[in-house]
Scaffold this active site. Structure first.
Site, PDB file in Angstrom:
ATOM      1  N   HIS A  72       0.844  -1.200   0.000  1.00  0.00           N
ATOM      2  CA  HIS A  72       0.000   0.000   0.000  1.00  0.00           C
ATOM      3  C   HIS A  72       0.878   1.248   0.000  1.00  0.00           C
ATOM      4  CE1 HIS A  72      -4.240  -1.493   1.196  1.00  0.00           C
ATOM      5  NE2 HIS A  72      -3.631  -2.362   0.409  1.00  0.00           N
ATOM      6  N   TYR A 200      -9.436   5.662   7.373  1.00  0.00           N
ATOM      7  CA  TYR A 200      -9.692   5.916   8.799  1.00  0.00           C
ATOM      8  C   TYR A 200     -10.646   7.115   8.845  1.00  0.00           C
ATOM      9  CZ  TYR A 200      -5.342   3.275   9.830  1.00  0.00           C
ATOM     10  OH  TYR A 200      -4.362   2.318   9.932  1.00  0.00           O
ATOM     11  N   PRO A 292      -5.025   0.439  18.431  1.00  0.00           N
ATOM     12  CA  PRO A 292      -4.663  -0.049  17.085  1.00  0.00           C
ATOM     13  C   PRO A 292      -4.702   1.011  15.980  1.00  0.00           C
ATOM     14  CG  PRO A 292      -6.818  -0.911  17.766  1.00  0.00           C
ATOM     15  CD  PRO A 292      -6.255  -0.196  18.947  1.00  0.00           C
ATOM     16  N   LYS A 296       0.486  -0.138  15.034  1.00  0.00           N
ATOM     17  CA  LYS A 296       1.863  -0.239  15.525  1.00  0.00           C
ATOM     18  C   LYS A 296       2.169  -1.457  16.402  1.00  0.00           C
ATOM     19  CE  LYS A 296       3.598   3.308  13.618  1.00  0.00           C
ATOM     20  NZ  LYS A 296       3.754   2.777  12.290  1.00  0.00           N
ATOM     21  N   TYR A 384       3.730   6.535  10.113  1.00  0.00           N
ATOM     22  CA  TYR A 384       2.924   5.381   9.707  1.00  0.00           C
ATOM     23  C   TYR A 384       3.787   4.280   9.080  1.00  0.00           C
ATOM     24  CZ  TYR A 384      -1.346   2.941   8.258  1.00  0.00           C
ATOM     25  OH  TYR A 384      -2.359   2.014   8.125  1.00  0.00           O
TER      26      TYR A 384
HETATM   27  P1  RFL Z   1       0.328 -11.633  21.748  1.00  0.00           P
HETATM   28  O1  RFL Z   1       0.011 -11.702  20.309  1.00  0.00           O
HETATM   29  O2  RFL Z   1      -0.729 -11.256  22.702  1.00  0.00           O
HETATM   30  O3  RFL Z   1       0.925 -13.067  22.146  1.00  0.00           O
HETATM   31  C1  RFL Z   1       1.166 -13.418  23.490  1.00  0.00           C
HETATM   32  C2  RFL Z   1       1.135 -14.932  23.590  1.00  0.00           C
HETATM   33  O4  RFL Z   1       1.406 -15.304  24.933  1.00  0.00           O
HETATM   34  C3  RFL Z   1       0.519 -16.347  25.289  1.00  0.00           C
HETATM   35  N1  RFL Z   1       0.386 -16.408  26.752  1.00  0.00           N
HETATM   36  C4  RFL Z   1       0.959 -17.374  27.516  1.00  0.00           C
HETATM   37  N2  RFL Z   1       1.757 -18.406  27.198  1.00  0.00           N
HETATM   38  C5  RFL Z   1       2.157 -19.225  28.205  1.00  0.00           C
HETATM   39  N3  RFL Z   1       1.743 -19.066  29.500  1.00  0.00           N
HETATM   40  C6  RFL Z   1       0.933 -18.040  29.862  1.00  0.00           C
HETATM   41  N4  RFL Z   1       0.508 -17.914  31.115  1.00  0.00           N
HETATM   42  C7  RFL Z   1       0.502 -17.133  28.845  1.00  0.00           C
HETATM   43  N5  RFL Z   1      -0.281 -16.021  28.832  1.00  0.00           N
HETATM   44  C8  RFL Z   1      -0.337 -15.605  27.572  1.00  0.00           C
HETATM   45  C9  RFL Z   1      -0.779 -15.978  24.586  1.00  0.00           C
HETATM   46  O5  RFL Z   1      -1.653 -17.091  24.450  1.00  0.00           O
HETATM   47  C10 RFL Z   1      -0.247 -15.482  23.249  1.00  0.00           C
HETATM   48  O6  RFL Z   1      -0.133 -16.524  22.297  1.00  0.00           O
HETATM   49  O7  RFL Z   1       1.561 -10.639  22.031  1.00  0.00           O
HETATM   50  P2  RFL Z   1       2.837 -10.312  21.107  1.00  0.00           P
HETATM   51  O8  RFL Z   1       3.479 -11.560  20.604  1.00  0.00           O
HETATM   52  O9  RFL Z   1       3.643  -9.365  21.894  1.00  0.00           O
HETATM   53  O10 RFL Z   1       2.248  -9.599  19.819  1.00  0.00           O
HETATM   54  C11 RFL Z   1       1.578  -8.371  19.904  1.00  0.00           C
HETATM   55  C12 RFL Z   1       0.528  -8.244  18.794  1.00  0.00           C
HETATM   56  O11 RFL Z   1      -0.274  -9.414  18.782  1.00  0.00           O
HETATM   57  C13 RFL Z   1      -0.352  -7.000  18.963  1.00  0.00           C
HETATM   58  O12 RFL Z   1       0.449  -5.903  19.353  1.00  0.00           O
HETATM   59  C14 RFL Z   1      -1.092  -6.618  17.668  1.00  0.00           C
HETATM   60  O13 RFL Z   1      -2.056  -7.584  17.327  1.00  0.00           O
HETATM   61  C15 RFL Z   1      -1.760  -5.266  17.821  1.00  0.00           C
HETATM   62  N6  RFL Z   1      -2.560  -4.869  16.662  1.00  0.00           N
HETATM   63  C16 RFL Z   1      -1.974  -4.343  15.516  1.00  0.00           C
HETATM   64  N7  RFL Z   1      -0.634  -4.257  15.429  1.00  0.00           N
HETATM   65  C17 RFL Z   1      -0.036  -3.806  14.260  1.00  0.00           C
HETATM   66  O14 RFL Z   1       1.198  -3.720  14.203  1.00  0.00           O
HETATM   67  N8  RFL Z   1      -0.798  -3.455  13.138  1.00  0.00           N
HETATM   68  C18 RFL Z   1      -2.145  -3.529  13.159  1.00  0.00           C
HETATM   69  O15 RFL Z   1      -2.761  -3.269  12.131  1.00  0.00           O
HETATM   70  C19 RFL Z   1      -2.801  -3.957  14.379  1.00  0.00           C
HETATM   71  N9  RFL Z   1      -4.128  -4.064  14.451  1.00  0.00           N
HETATM   72  C20 RFL Z   1      -3.965  -4.998  16.714  1.00  0.00           C
HETATM   73  C21 RFL Z   1      -4.733  -4.580  15.585  1.00  0.00           C
HETATM   74  C22 RFL Z   1      -4.607  -5.512  17.846  1.00  0.00           C
HETATM   75  C23 RFL Z   1      -5.980  -5.607  17.861  1.00  0.00           C
HETATM   76  N10 RFL Z   1      -6.583  -6.147  19.033  1.00  0.00           N
HETATM   77  C24 RFL Z   1      -7.402  -7.284  19.005  1.00  0.00           C
HETATM   78  C25 RFL Z   1      -6.140  -5.681  20.319  1.00  0.00           C
HETATM   79  C26 RFL Z   1      -6.100  -4.662  15.596  1.00  0.00           C
HETATM   80  C27 RFL Z   1      -6.754  -5.154  16.753  1.00  0.00           C
HETATM   81  C28 RFL Z   1      -8.247  -5.176  16.745  1.00  0.00           C
HETATM   82  C1  PHB Z   2      -6.514  -4.314  10.416  1.00  0.00           C
HETATM   83  O1  PHB Z   2      -6.595  -4.521   9.193  1.00  0.00           O
HETATM   84  O2  PHB Z   2      -6.855  -5.149  11.260  1.00  0.00           O
HETATM   85  C2  PHB Z   2      -6.007  -2.997  10.871  1.00  0.00           C
HETATM   86  C3  PHB Z   2      -5.453  -2.119   9.959  1.00  0.00           C
HETATM   87  C4  PHB Z   2      -5.000  -0.883  10.385  1.00  0.00           C
HETATM   88  C5  PHB Z   2      -5.077  -0.543  11.718  1.00  0.00           C
HETATM   89  C6  PHB Z   2      -5.612  -1.432  12.640  1.00  0.00           C
HETATM   90  C7  PHB Z   2      -6.087  -2.669  12.214  1.00  0.00           C
HETATM   91  O3  PHB Z   2      -4.635   0.676  12.118  1.00  0.00           O
END
Ligand code: RFL
Ligand code: PHB
Length: 389
Positions: A72, A200, A292, A296, A384
């Site tokens: 993108h 957005y 989100p 990041k 970004y």
């Molecule tokens: P995770 O992915 O939460 O993984 C942590 C892992 O630890 C496990 N765990 C355990 N394991 C053993 N013993 C225990 N007691 C444990 N407790 C927990 C869990 O089961 C899990 O598997 O953390 P990690 O690896 O640091 O990764 C972080 C990312 O997942 C998170 O920051 C992103 O998903 C955030 N996020 C976005 N980030 C981006 O860079 N770009 C995006 O577009 C973006 N969109 C988003 C997002 C997060 C969202 N939500 C649901 C909060 C959109 C959404 C809606």
């Molecule tokens: C997504 O596609 O899940 C998404 C994209 C951009 C964001 C957050 C989530 O800033």
């Protein structure tokens, strides 16, 4: 089982770190509380910065991303009527990759057997011991049996709710937090996206985001109160609301279809510092959360593990602890800037219950400024695409 580094959590930070250490000849062991299918089924991030795509390239795990990911060159901010294009390519010479976190997880997990990585799925009662010493241990049970790992270091990659951060005494660190008074209601559907790029939107009814996973799979979000009951939101009600909030042009181009996933996520900004305590290092969501809006979270997890793997590899190769001692400060310098950008975009694009007409006018004026100032668009674009490591 020999273990140089015990990695708690098999999210993106845990698996990326495990692959980096394994690639350097170390022996990490990953302990994950959930099953592999559960981890693969979580729908989360969608936008990857160049730092993250380059990391997958360095690991030789970029083939599917290169074939299926969408590059993108820009995205849009919308005020409910007009679209403001942030031309990433023209403003920064760079771009982002739209490739779902679930796909990244799939690629990291698929490579586990071939690379001989040790991982325990469904590890129960993972507990950290003696983290303030040079000989920490981790106990867990698996298949009804108790086990102990005796690693030299522990990497806490267990997300916001995991046990690692809680193993640090309250007196040894500080948490900085902002909880937002709303969440994002997300919907995933096998329909073509309403636009080639992300939108957005700041609308009087609340924020909306049009995103995608492919040319045939769309991901949309709407701002919703924290006490929202998903049962009150039929697919039709969500599509109707998106059509309003995304504005007349994009709204009219939405293709509706049955949801394949619907969820609500609260929004939070959080930083815990320092990210090191004795032999324990925190990475990813275990140490920090961003709302989100700036895309990041996953990207910060990737930059943390780049810094942490460099430091751990340097220690195991030469006994030099200098980079390990500097890990927290190095990682936090980048984290705070991403926190600022995520907070800024969240503040600009959402409706806050406590806002008066003054704050709403401030948002309107800021969007007008961005539309008419290259300097403002350049600042948004450089954040970004991801600040340099
Ligand atoms: P995770 O992915 O939460 O993984 C942590 C892992 O630890 C496990 N765990 C355990 N394991 C053993 N013993 C225990 N007691 C444990 N407790 C927990 C869990 O089961 C899990 O598997 O953390 P990690 O690896 O640091 O990764 C972080 C990312 O997942 C998170 O920051 C992103 O998903 C955030 N996020 C976005 N980030 C981006 O860079 N770009 C995006 O577009 C973006 N969109 C988003 C997002 C997060 C969202 N939500 C649901 C909060 C959109 C959404 C809606
Ligand atoms: C997504 O596609 O899940 C998404 C994209 C951009 C964001 C957050 C989530 O800033």
């Amino acid at each position: 089982m020999k273990c140089d580094v015990a990695i708690i959590g098999a999210g993106p930070s845990g698996l990326l770190l495990a692959h980096l250490l394994q690639q350097a000849g170390l022996e990490p062991v990953v302990l994950e509380r959930r099953s592999m299918d559960y981890v693969l089924g979580r729908i989360r991030a969608g936008v990857l910065e160049k730092t993250t795509t380059e990391l997958l390239e360095r690991l030789g795990l970029d083939a599917r991303m290169k074939a299926e990911g969408l590059i993108h060159d820009g995205f849009h901010l919308a005020d409910g009527e007009n679209l403001i294009r942030i031309d990433l390519a023209e403003l920064t010479g760079s771009s982002v990759m739209v490739y779902g976190q679930s796909e990244v997880q799939q690629d990291l997990i698929d490579a586990i057997p071939q690379r001989g990585l040790n991982i325990v799925w469904e590890a129960e009662d993972v507990t950290l011991h003696n983290v303030d010493s040079d000989s920490p241990s981790v106990t867990y049970s698996s298949g009804g049996e108790s086990h102990t790992l005796n690693p030299r270091f522990i990497a806490g990659c267990d997300g916001f709710h995991g046990p690692s951060r809680k193993a640090i005494p309250a007196s040894a660190g500080t948490g900085h937090e902002r909880v937002y008074p709303f969440g994002w209601l997300g919907i995933l559907a096998d329909v073509p996206p309403c636009d080639d790029e992300l939108i957005y939107a700041n609308h009087a009814n609340g924020f909306a985001l049009a995103s995608m996973r492919s040319q045939t799979r769309s991901r949309y979000y709407i701002q919703a109160p924290l006490d929202t009951n998903l049962d009150d939101w039929s697919d039709d009600r969500i599509w109707d609301e998106l059509a309003i909030r995304l504005g007349p042009d994009a709204g009219s181009k939405i293709t509706r279809g049955p949801s394949i996933e619907k969820s609500i996520a609260p929004l939070r900004s959080f930083v815990f510092e320092p990210m090191k305590y004795g032999s324990l290092f925190l990475a990813g969501d275990a140490a920090h959360i961003v709302p989100p809006t700036g895309a990041k979270g996953l990207n910060l997890a990737a930059s943390d593990v780049i810094y942490l793997s460099d430091a751990l590899i340097a220690f195991f190769k030469s006994g030099d602890k200098d980079a390990l001692d500097k890990y927290s400060a190095r990682a936090l310098a980048r984290i705070w800037k991403s926190e600022r950008f995520s907070w800024y975009l969240t503040s600009l694009m959402h409706q806050f219950p406590e806002h008066s007409s003054f704050e709403r006018e401030m948002q309107r004026a800021e969007l007008d400024y961005i539309a008419n100032s290259r300097a403002a668009r350049e600042s948004i674009a450089e954040n970004y695409i991801g600040l340099p490591l």
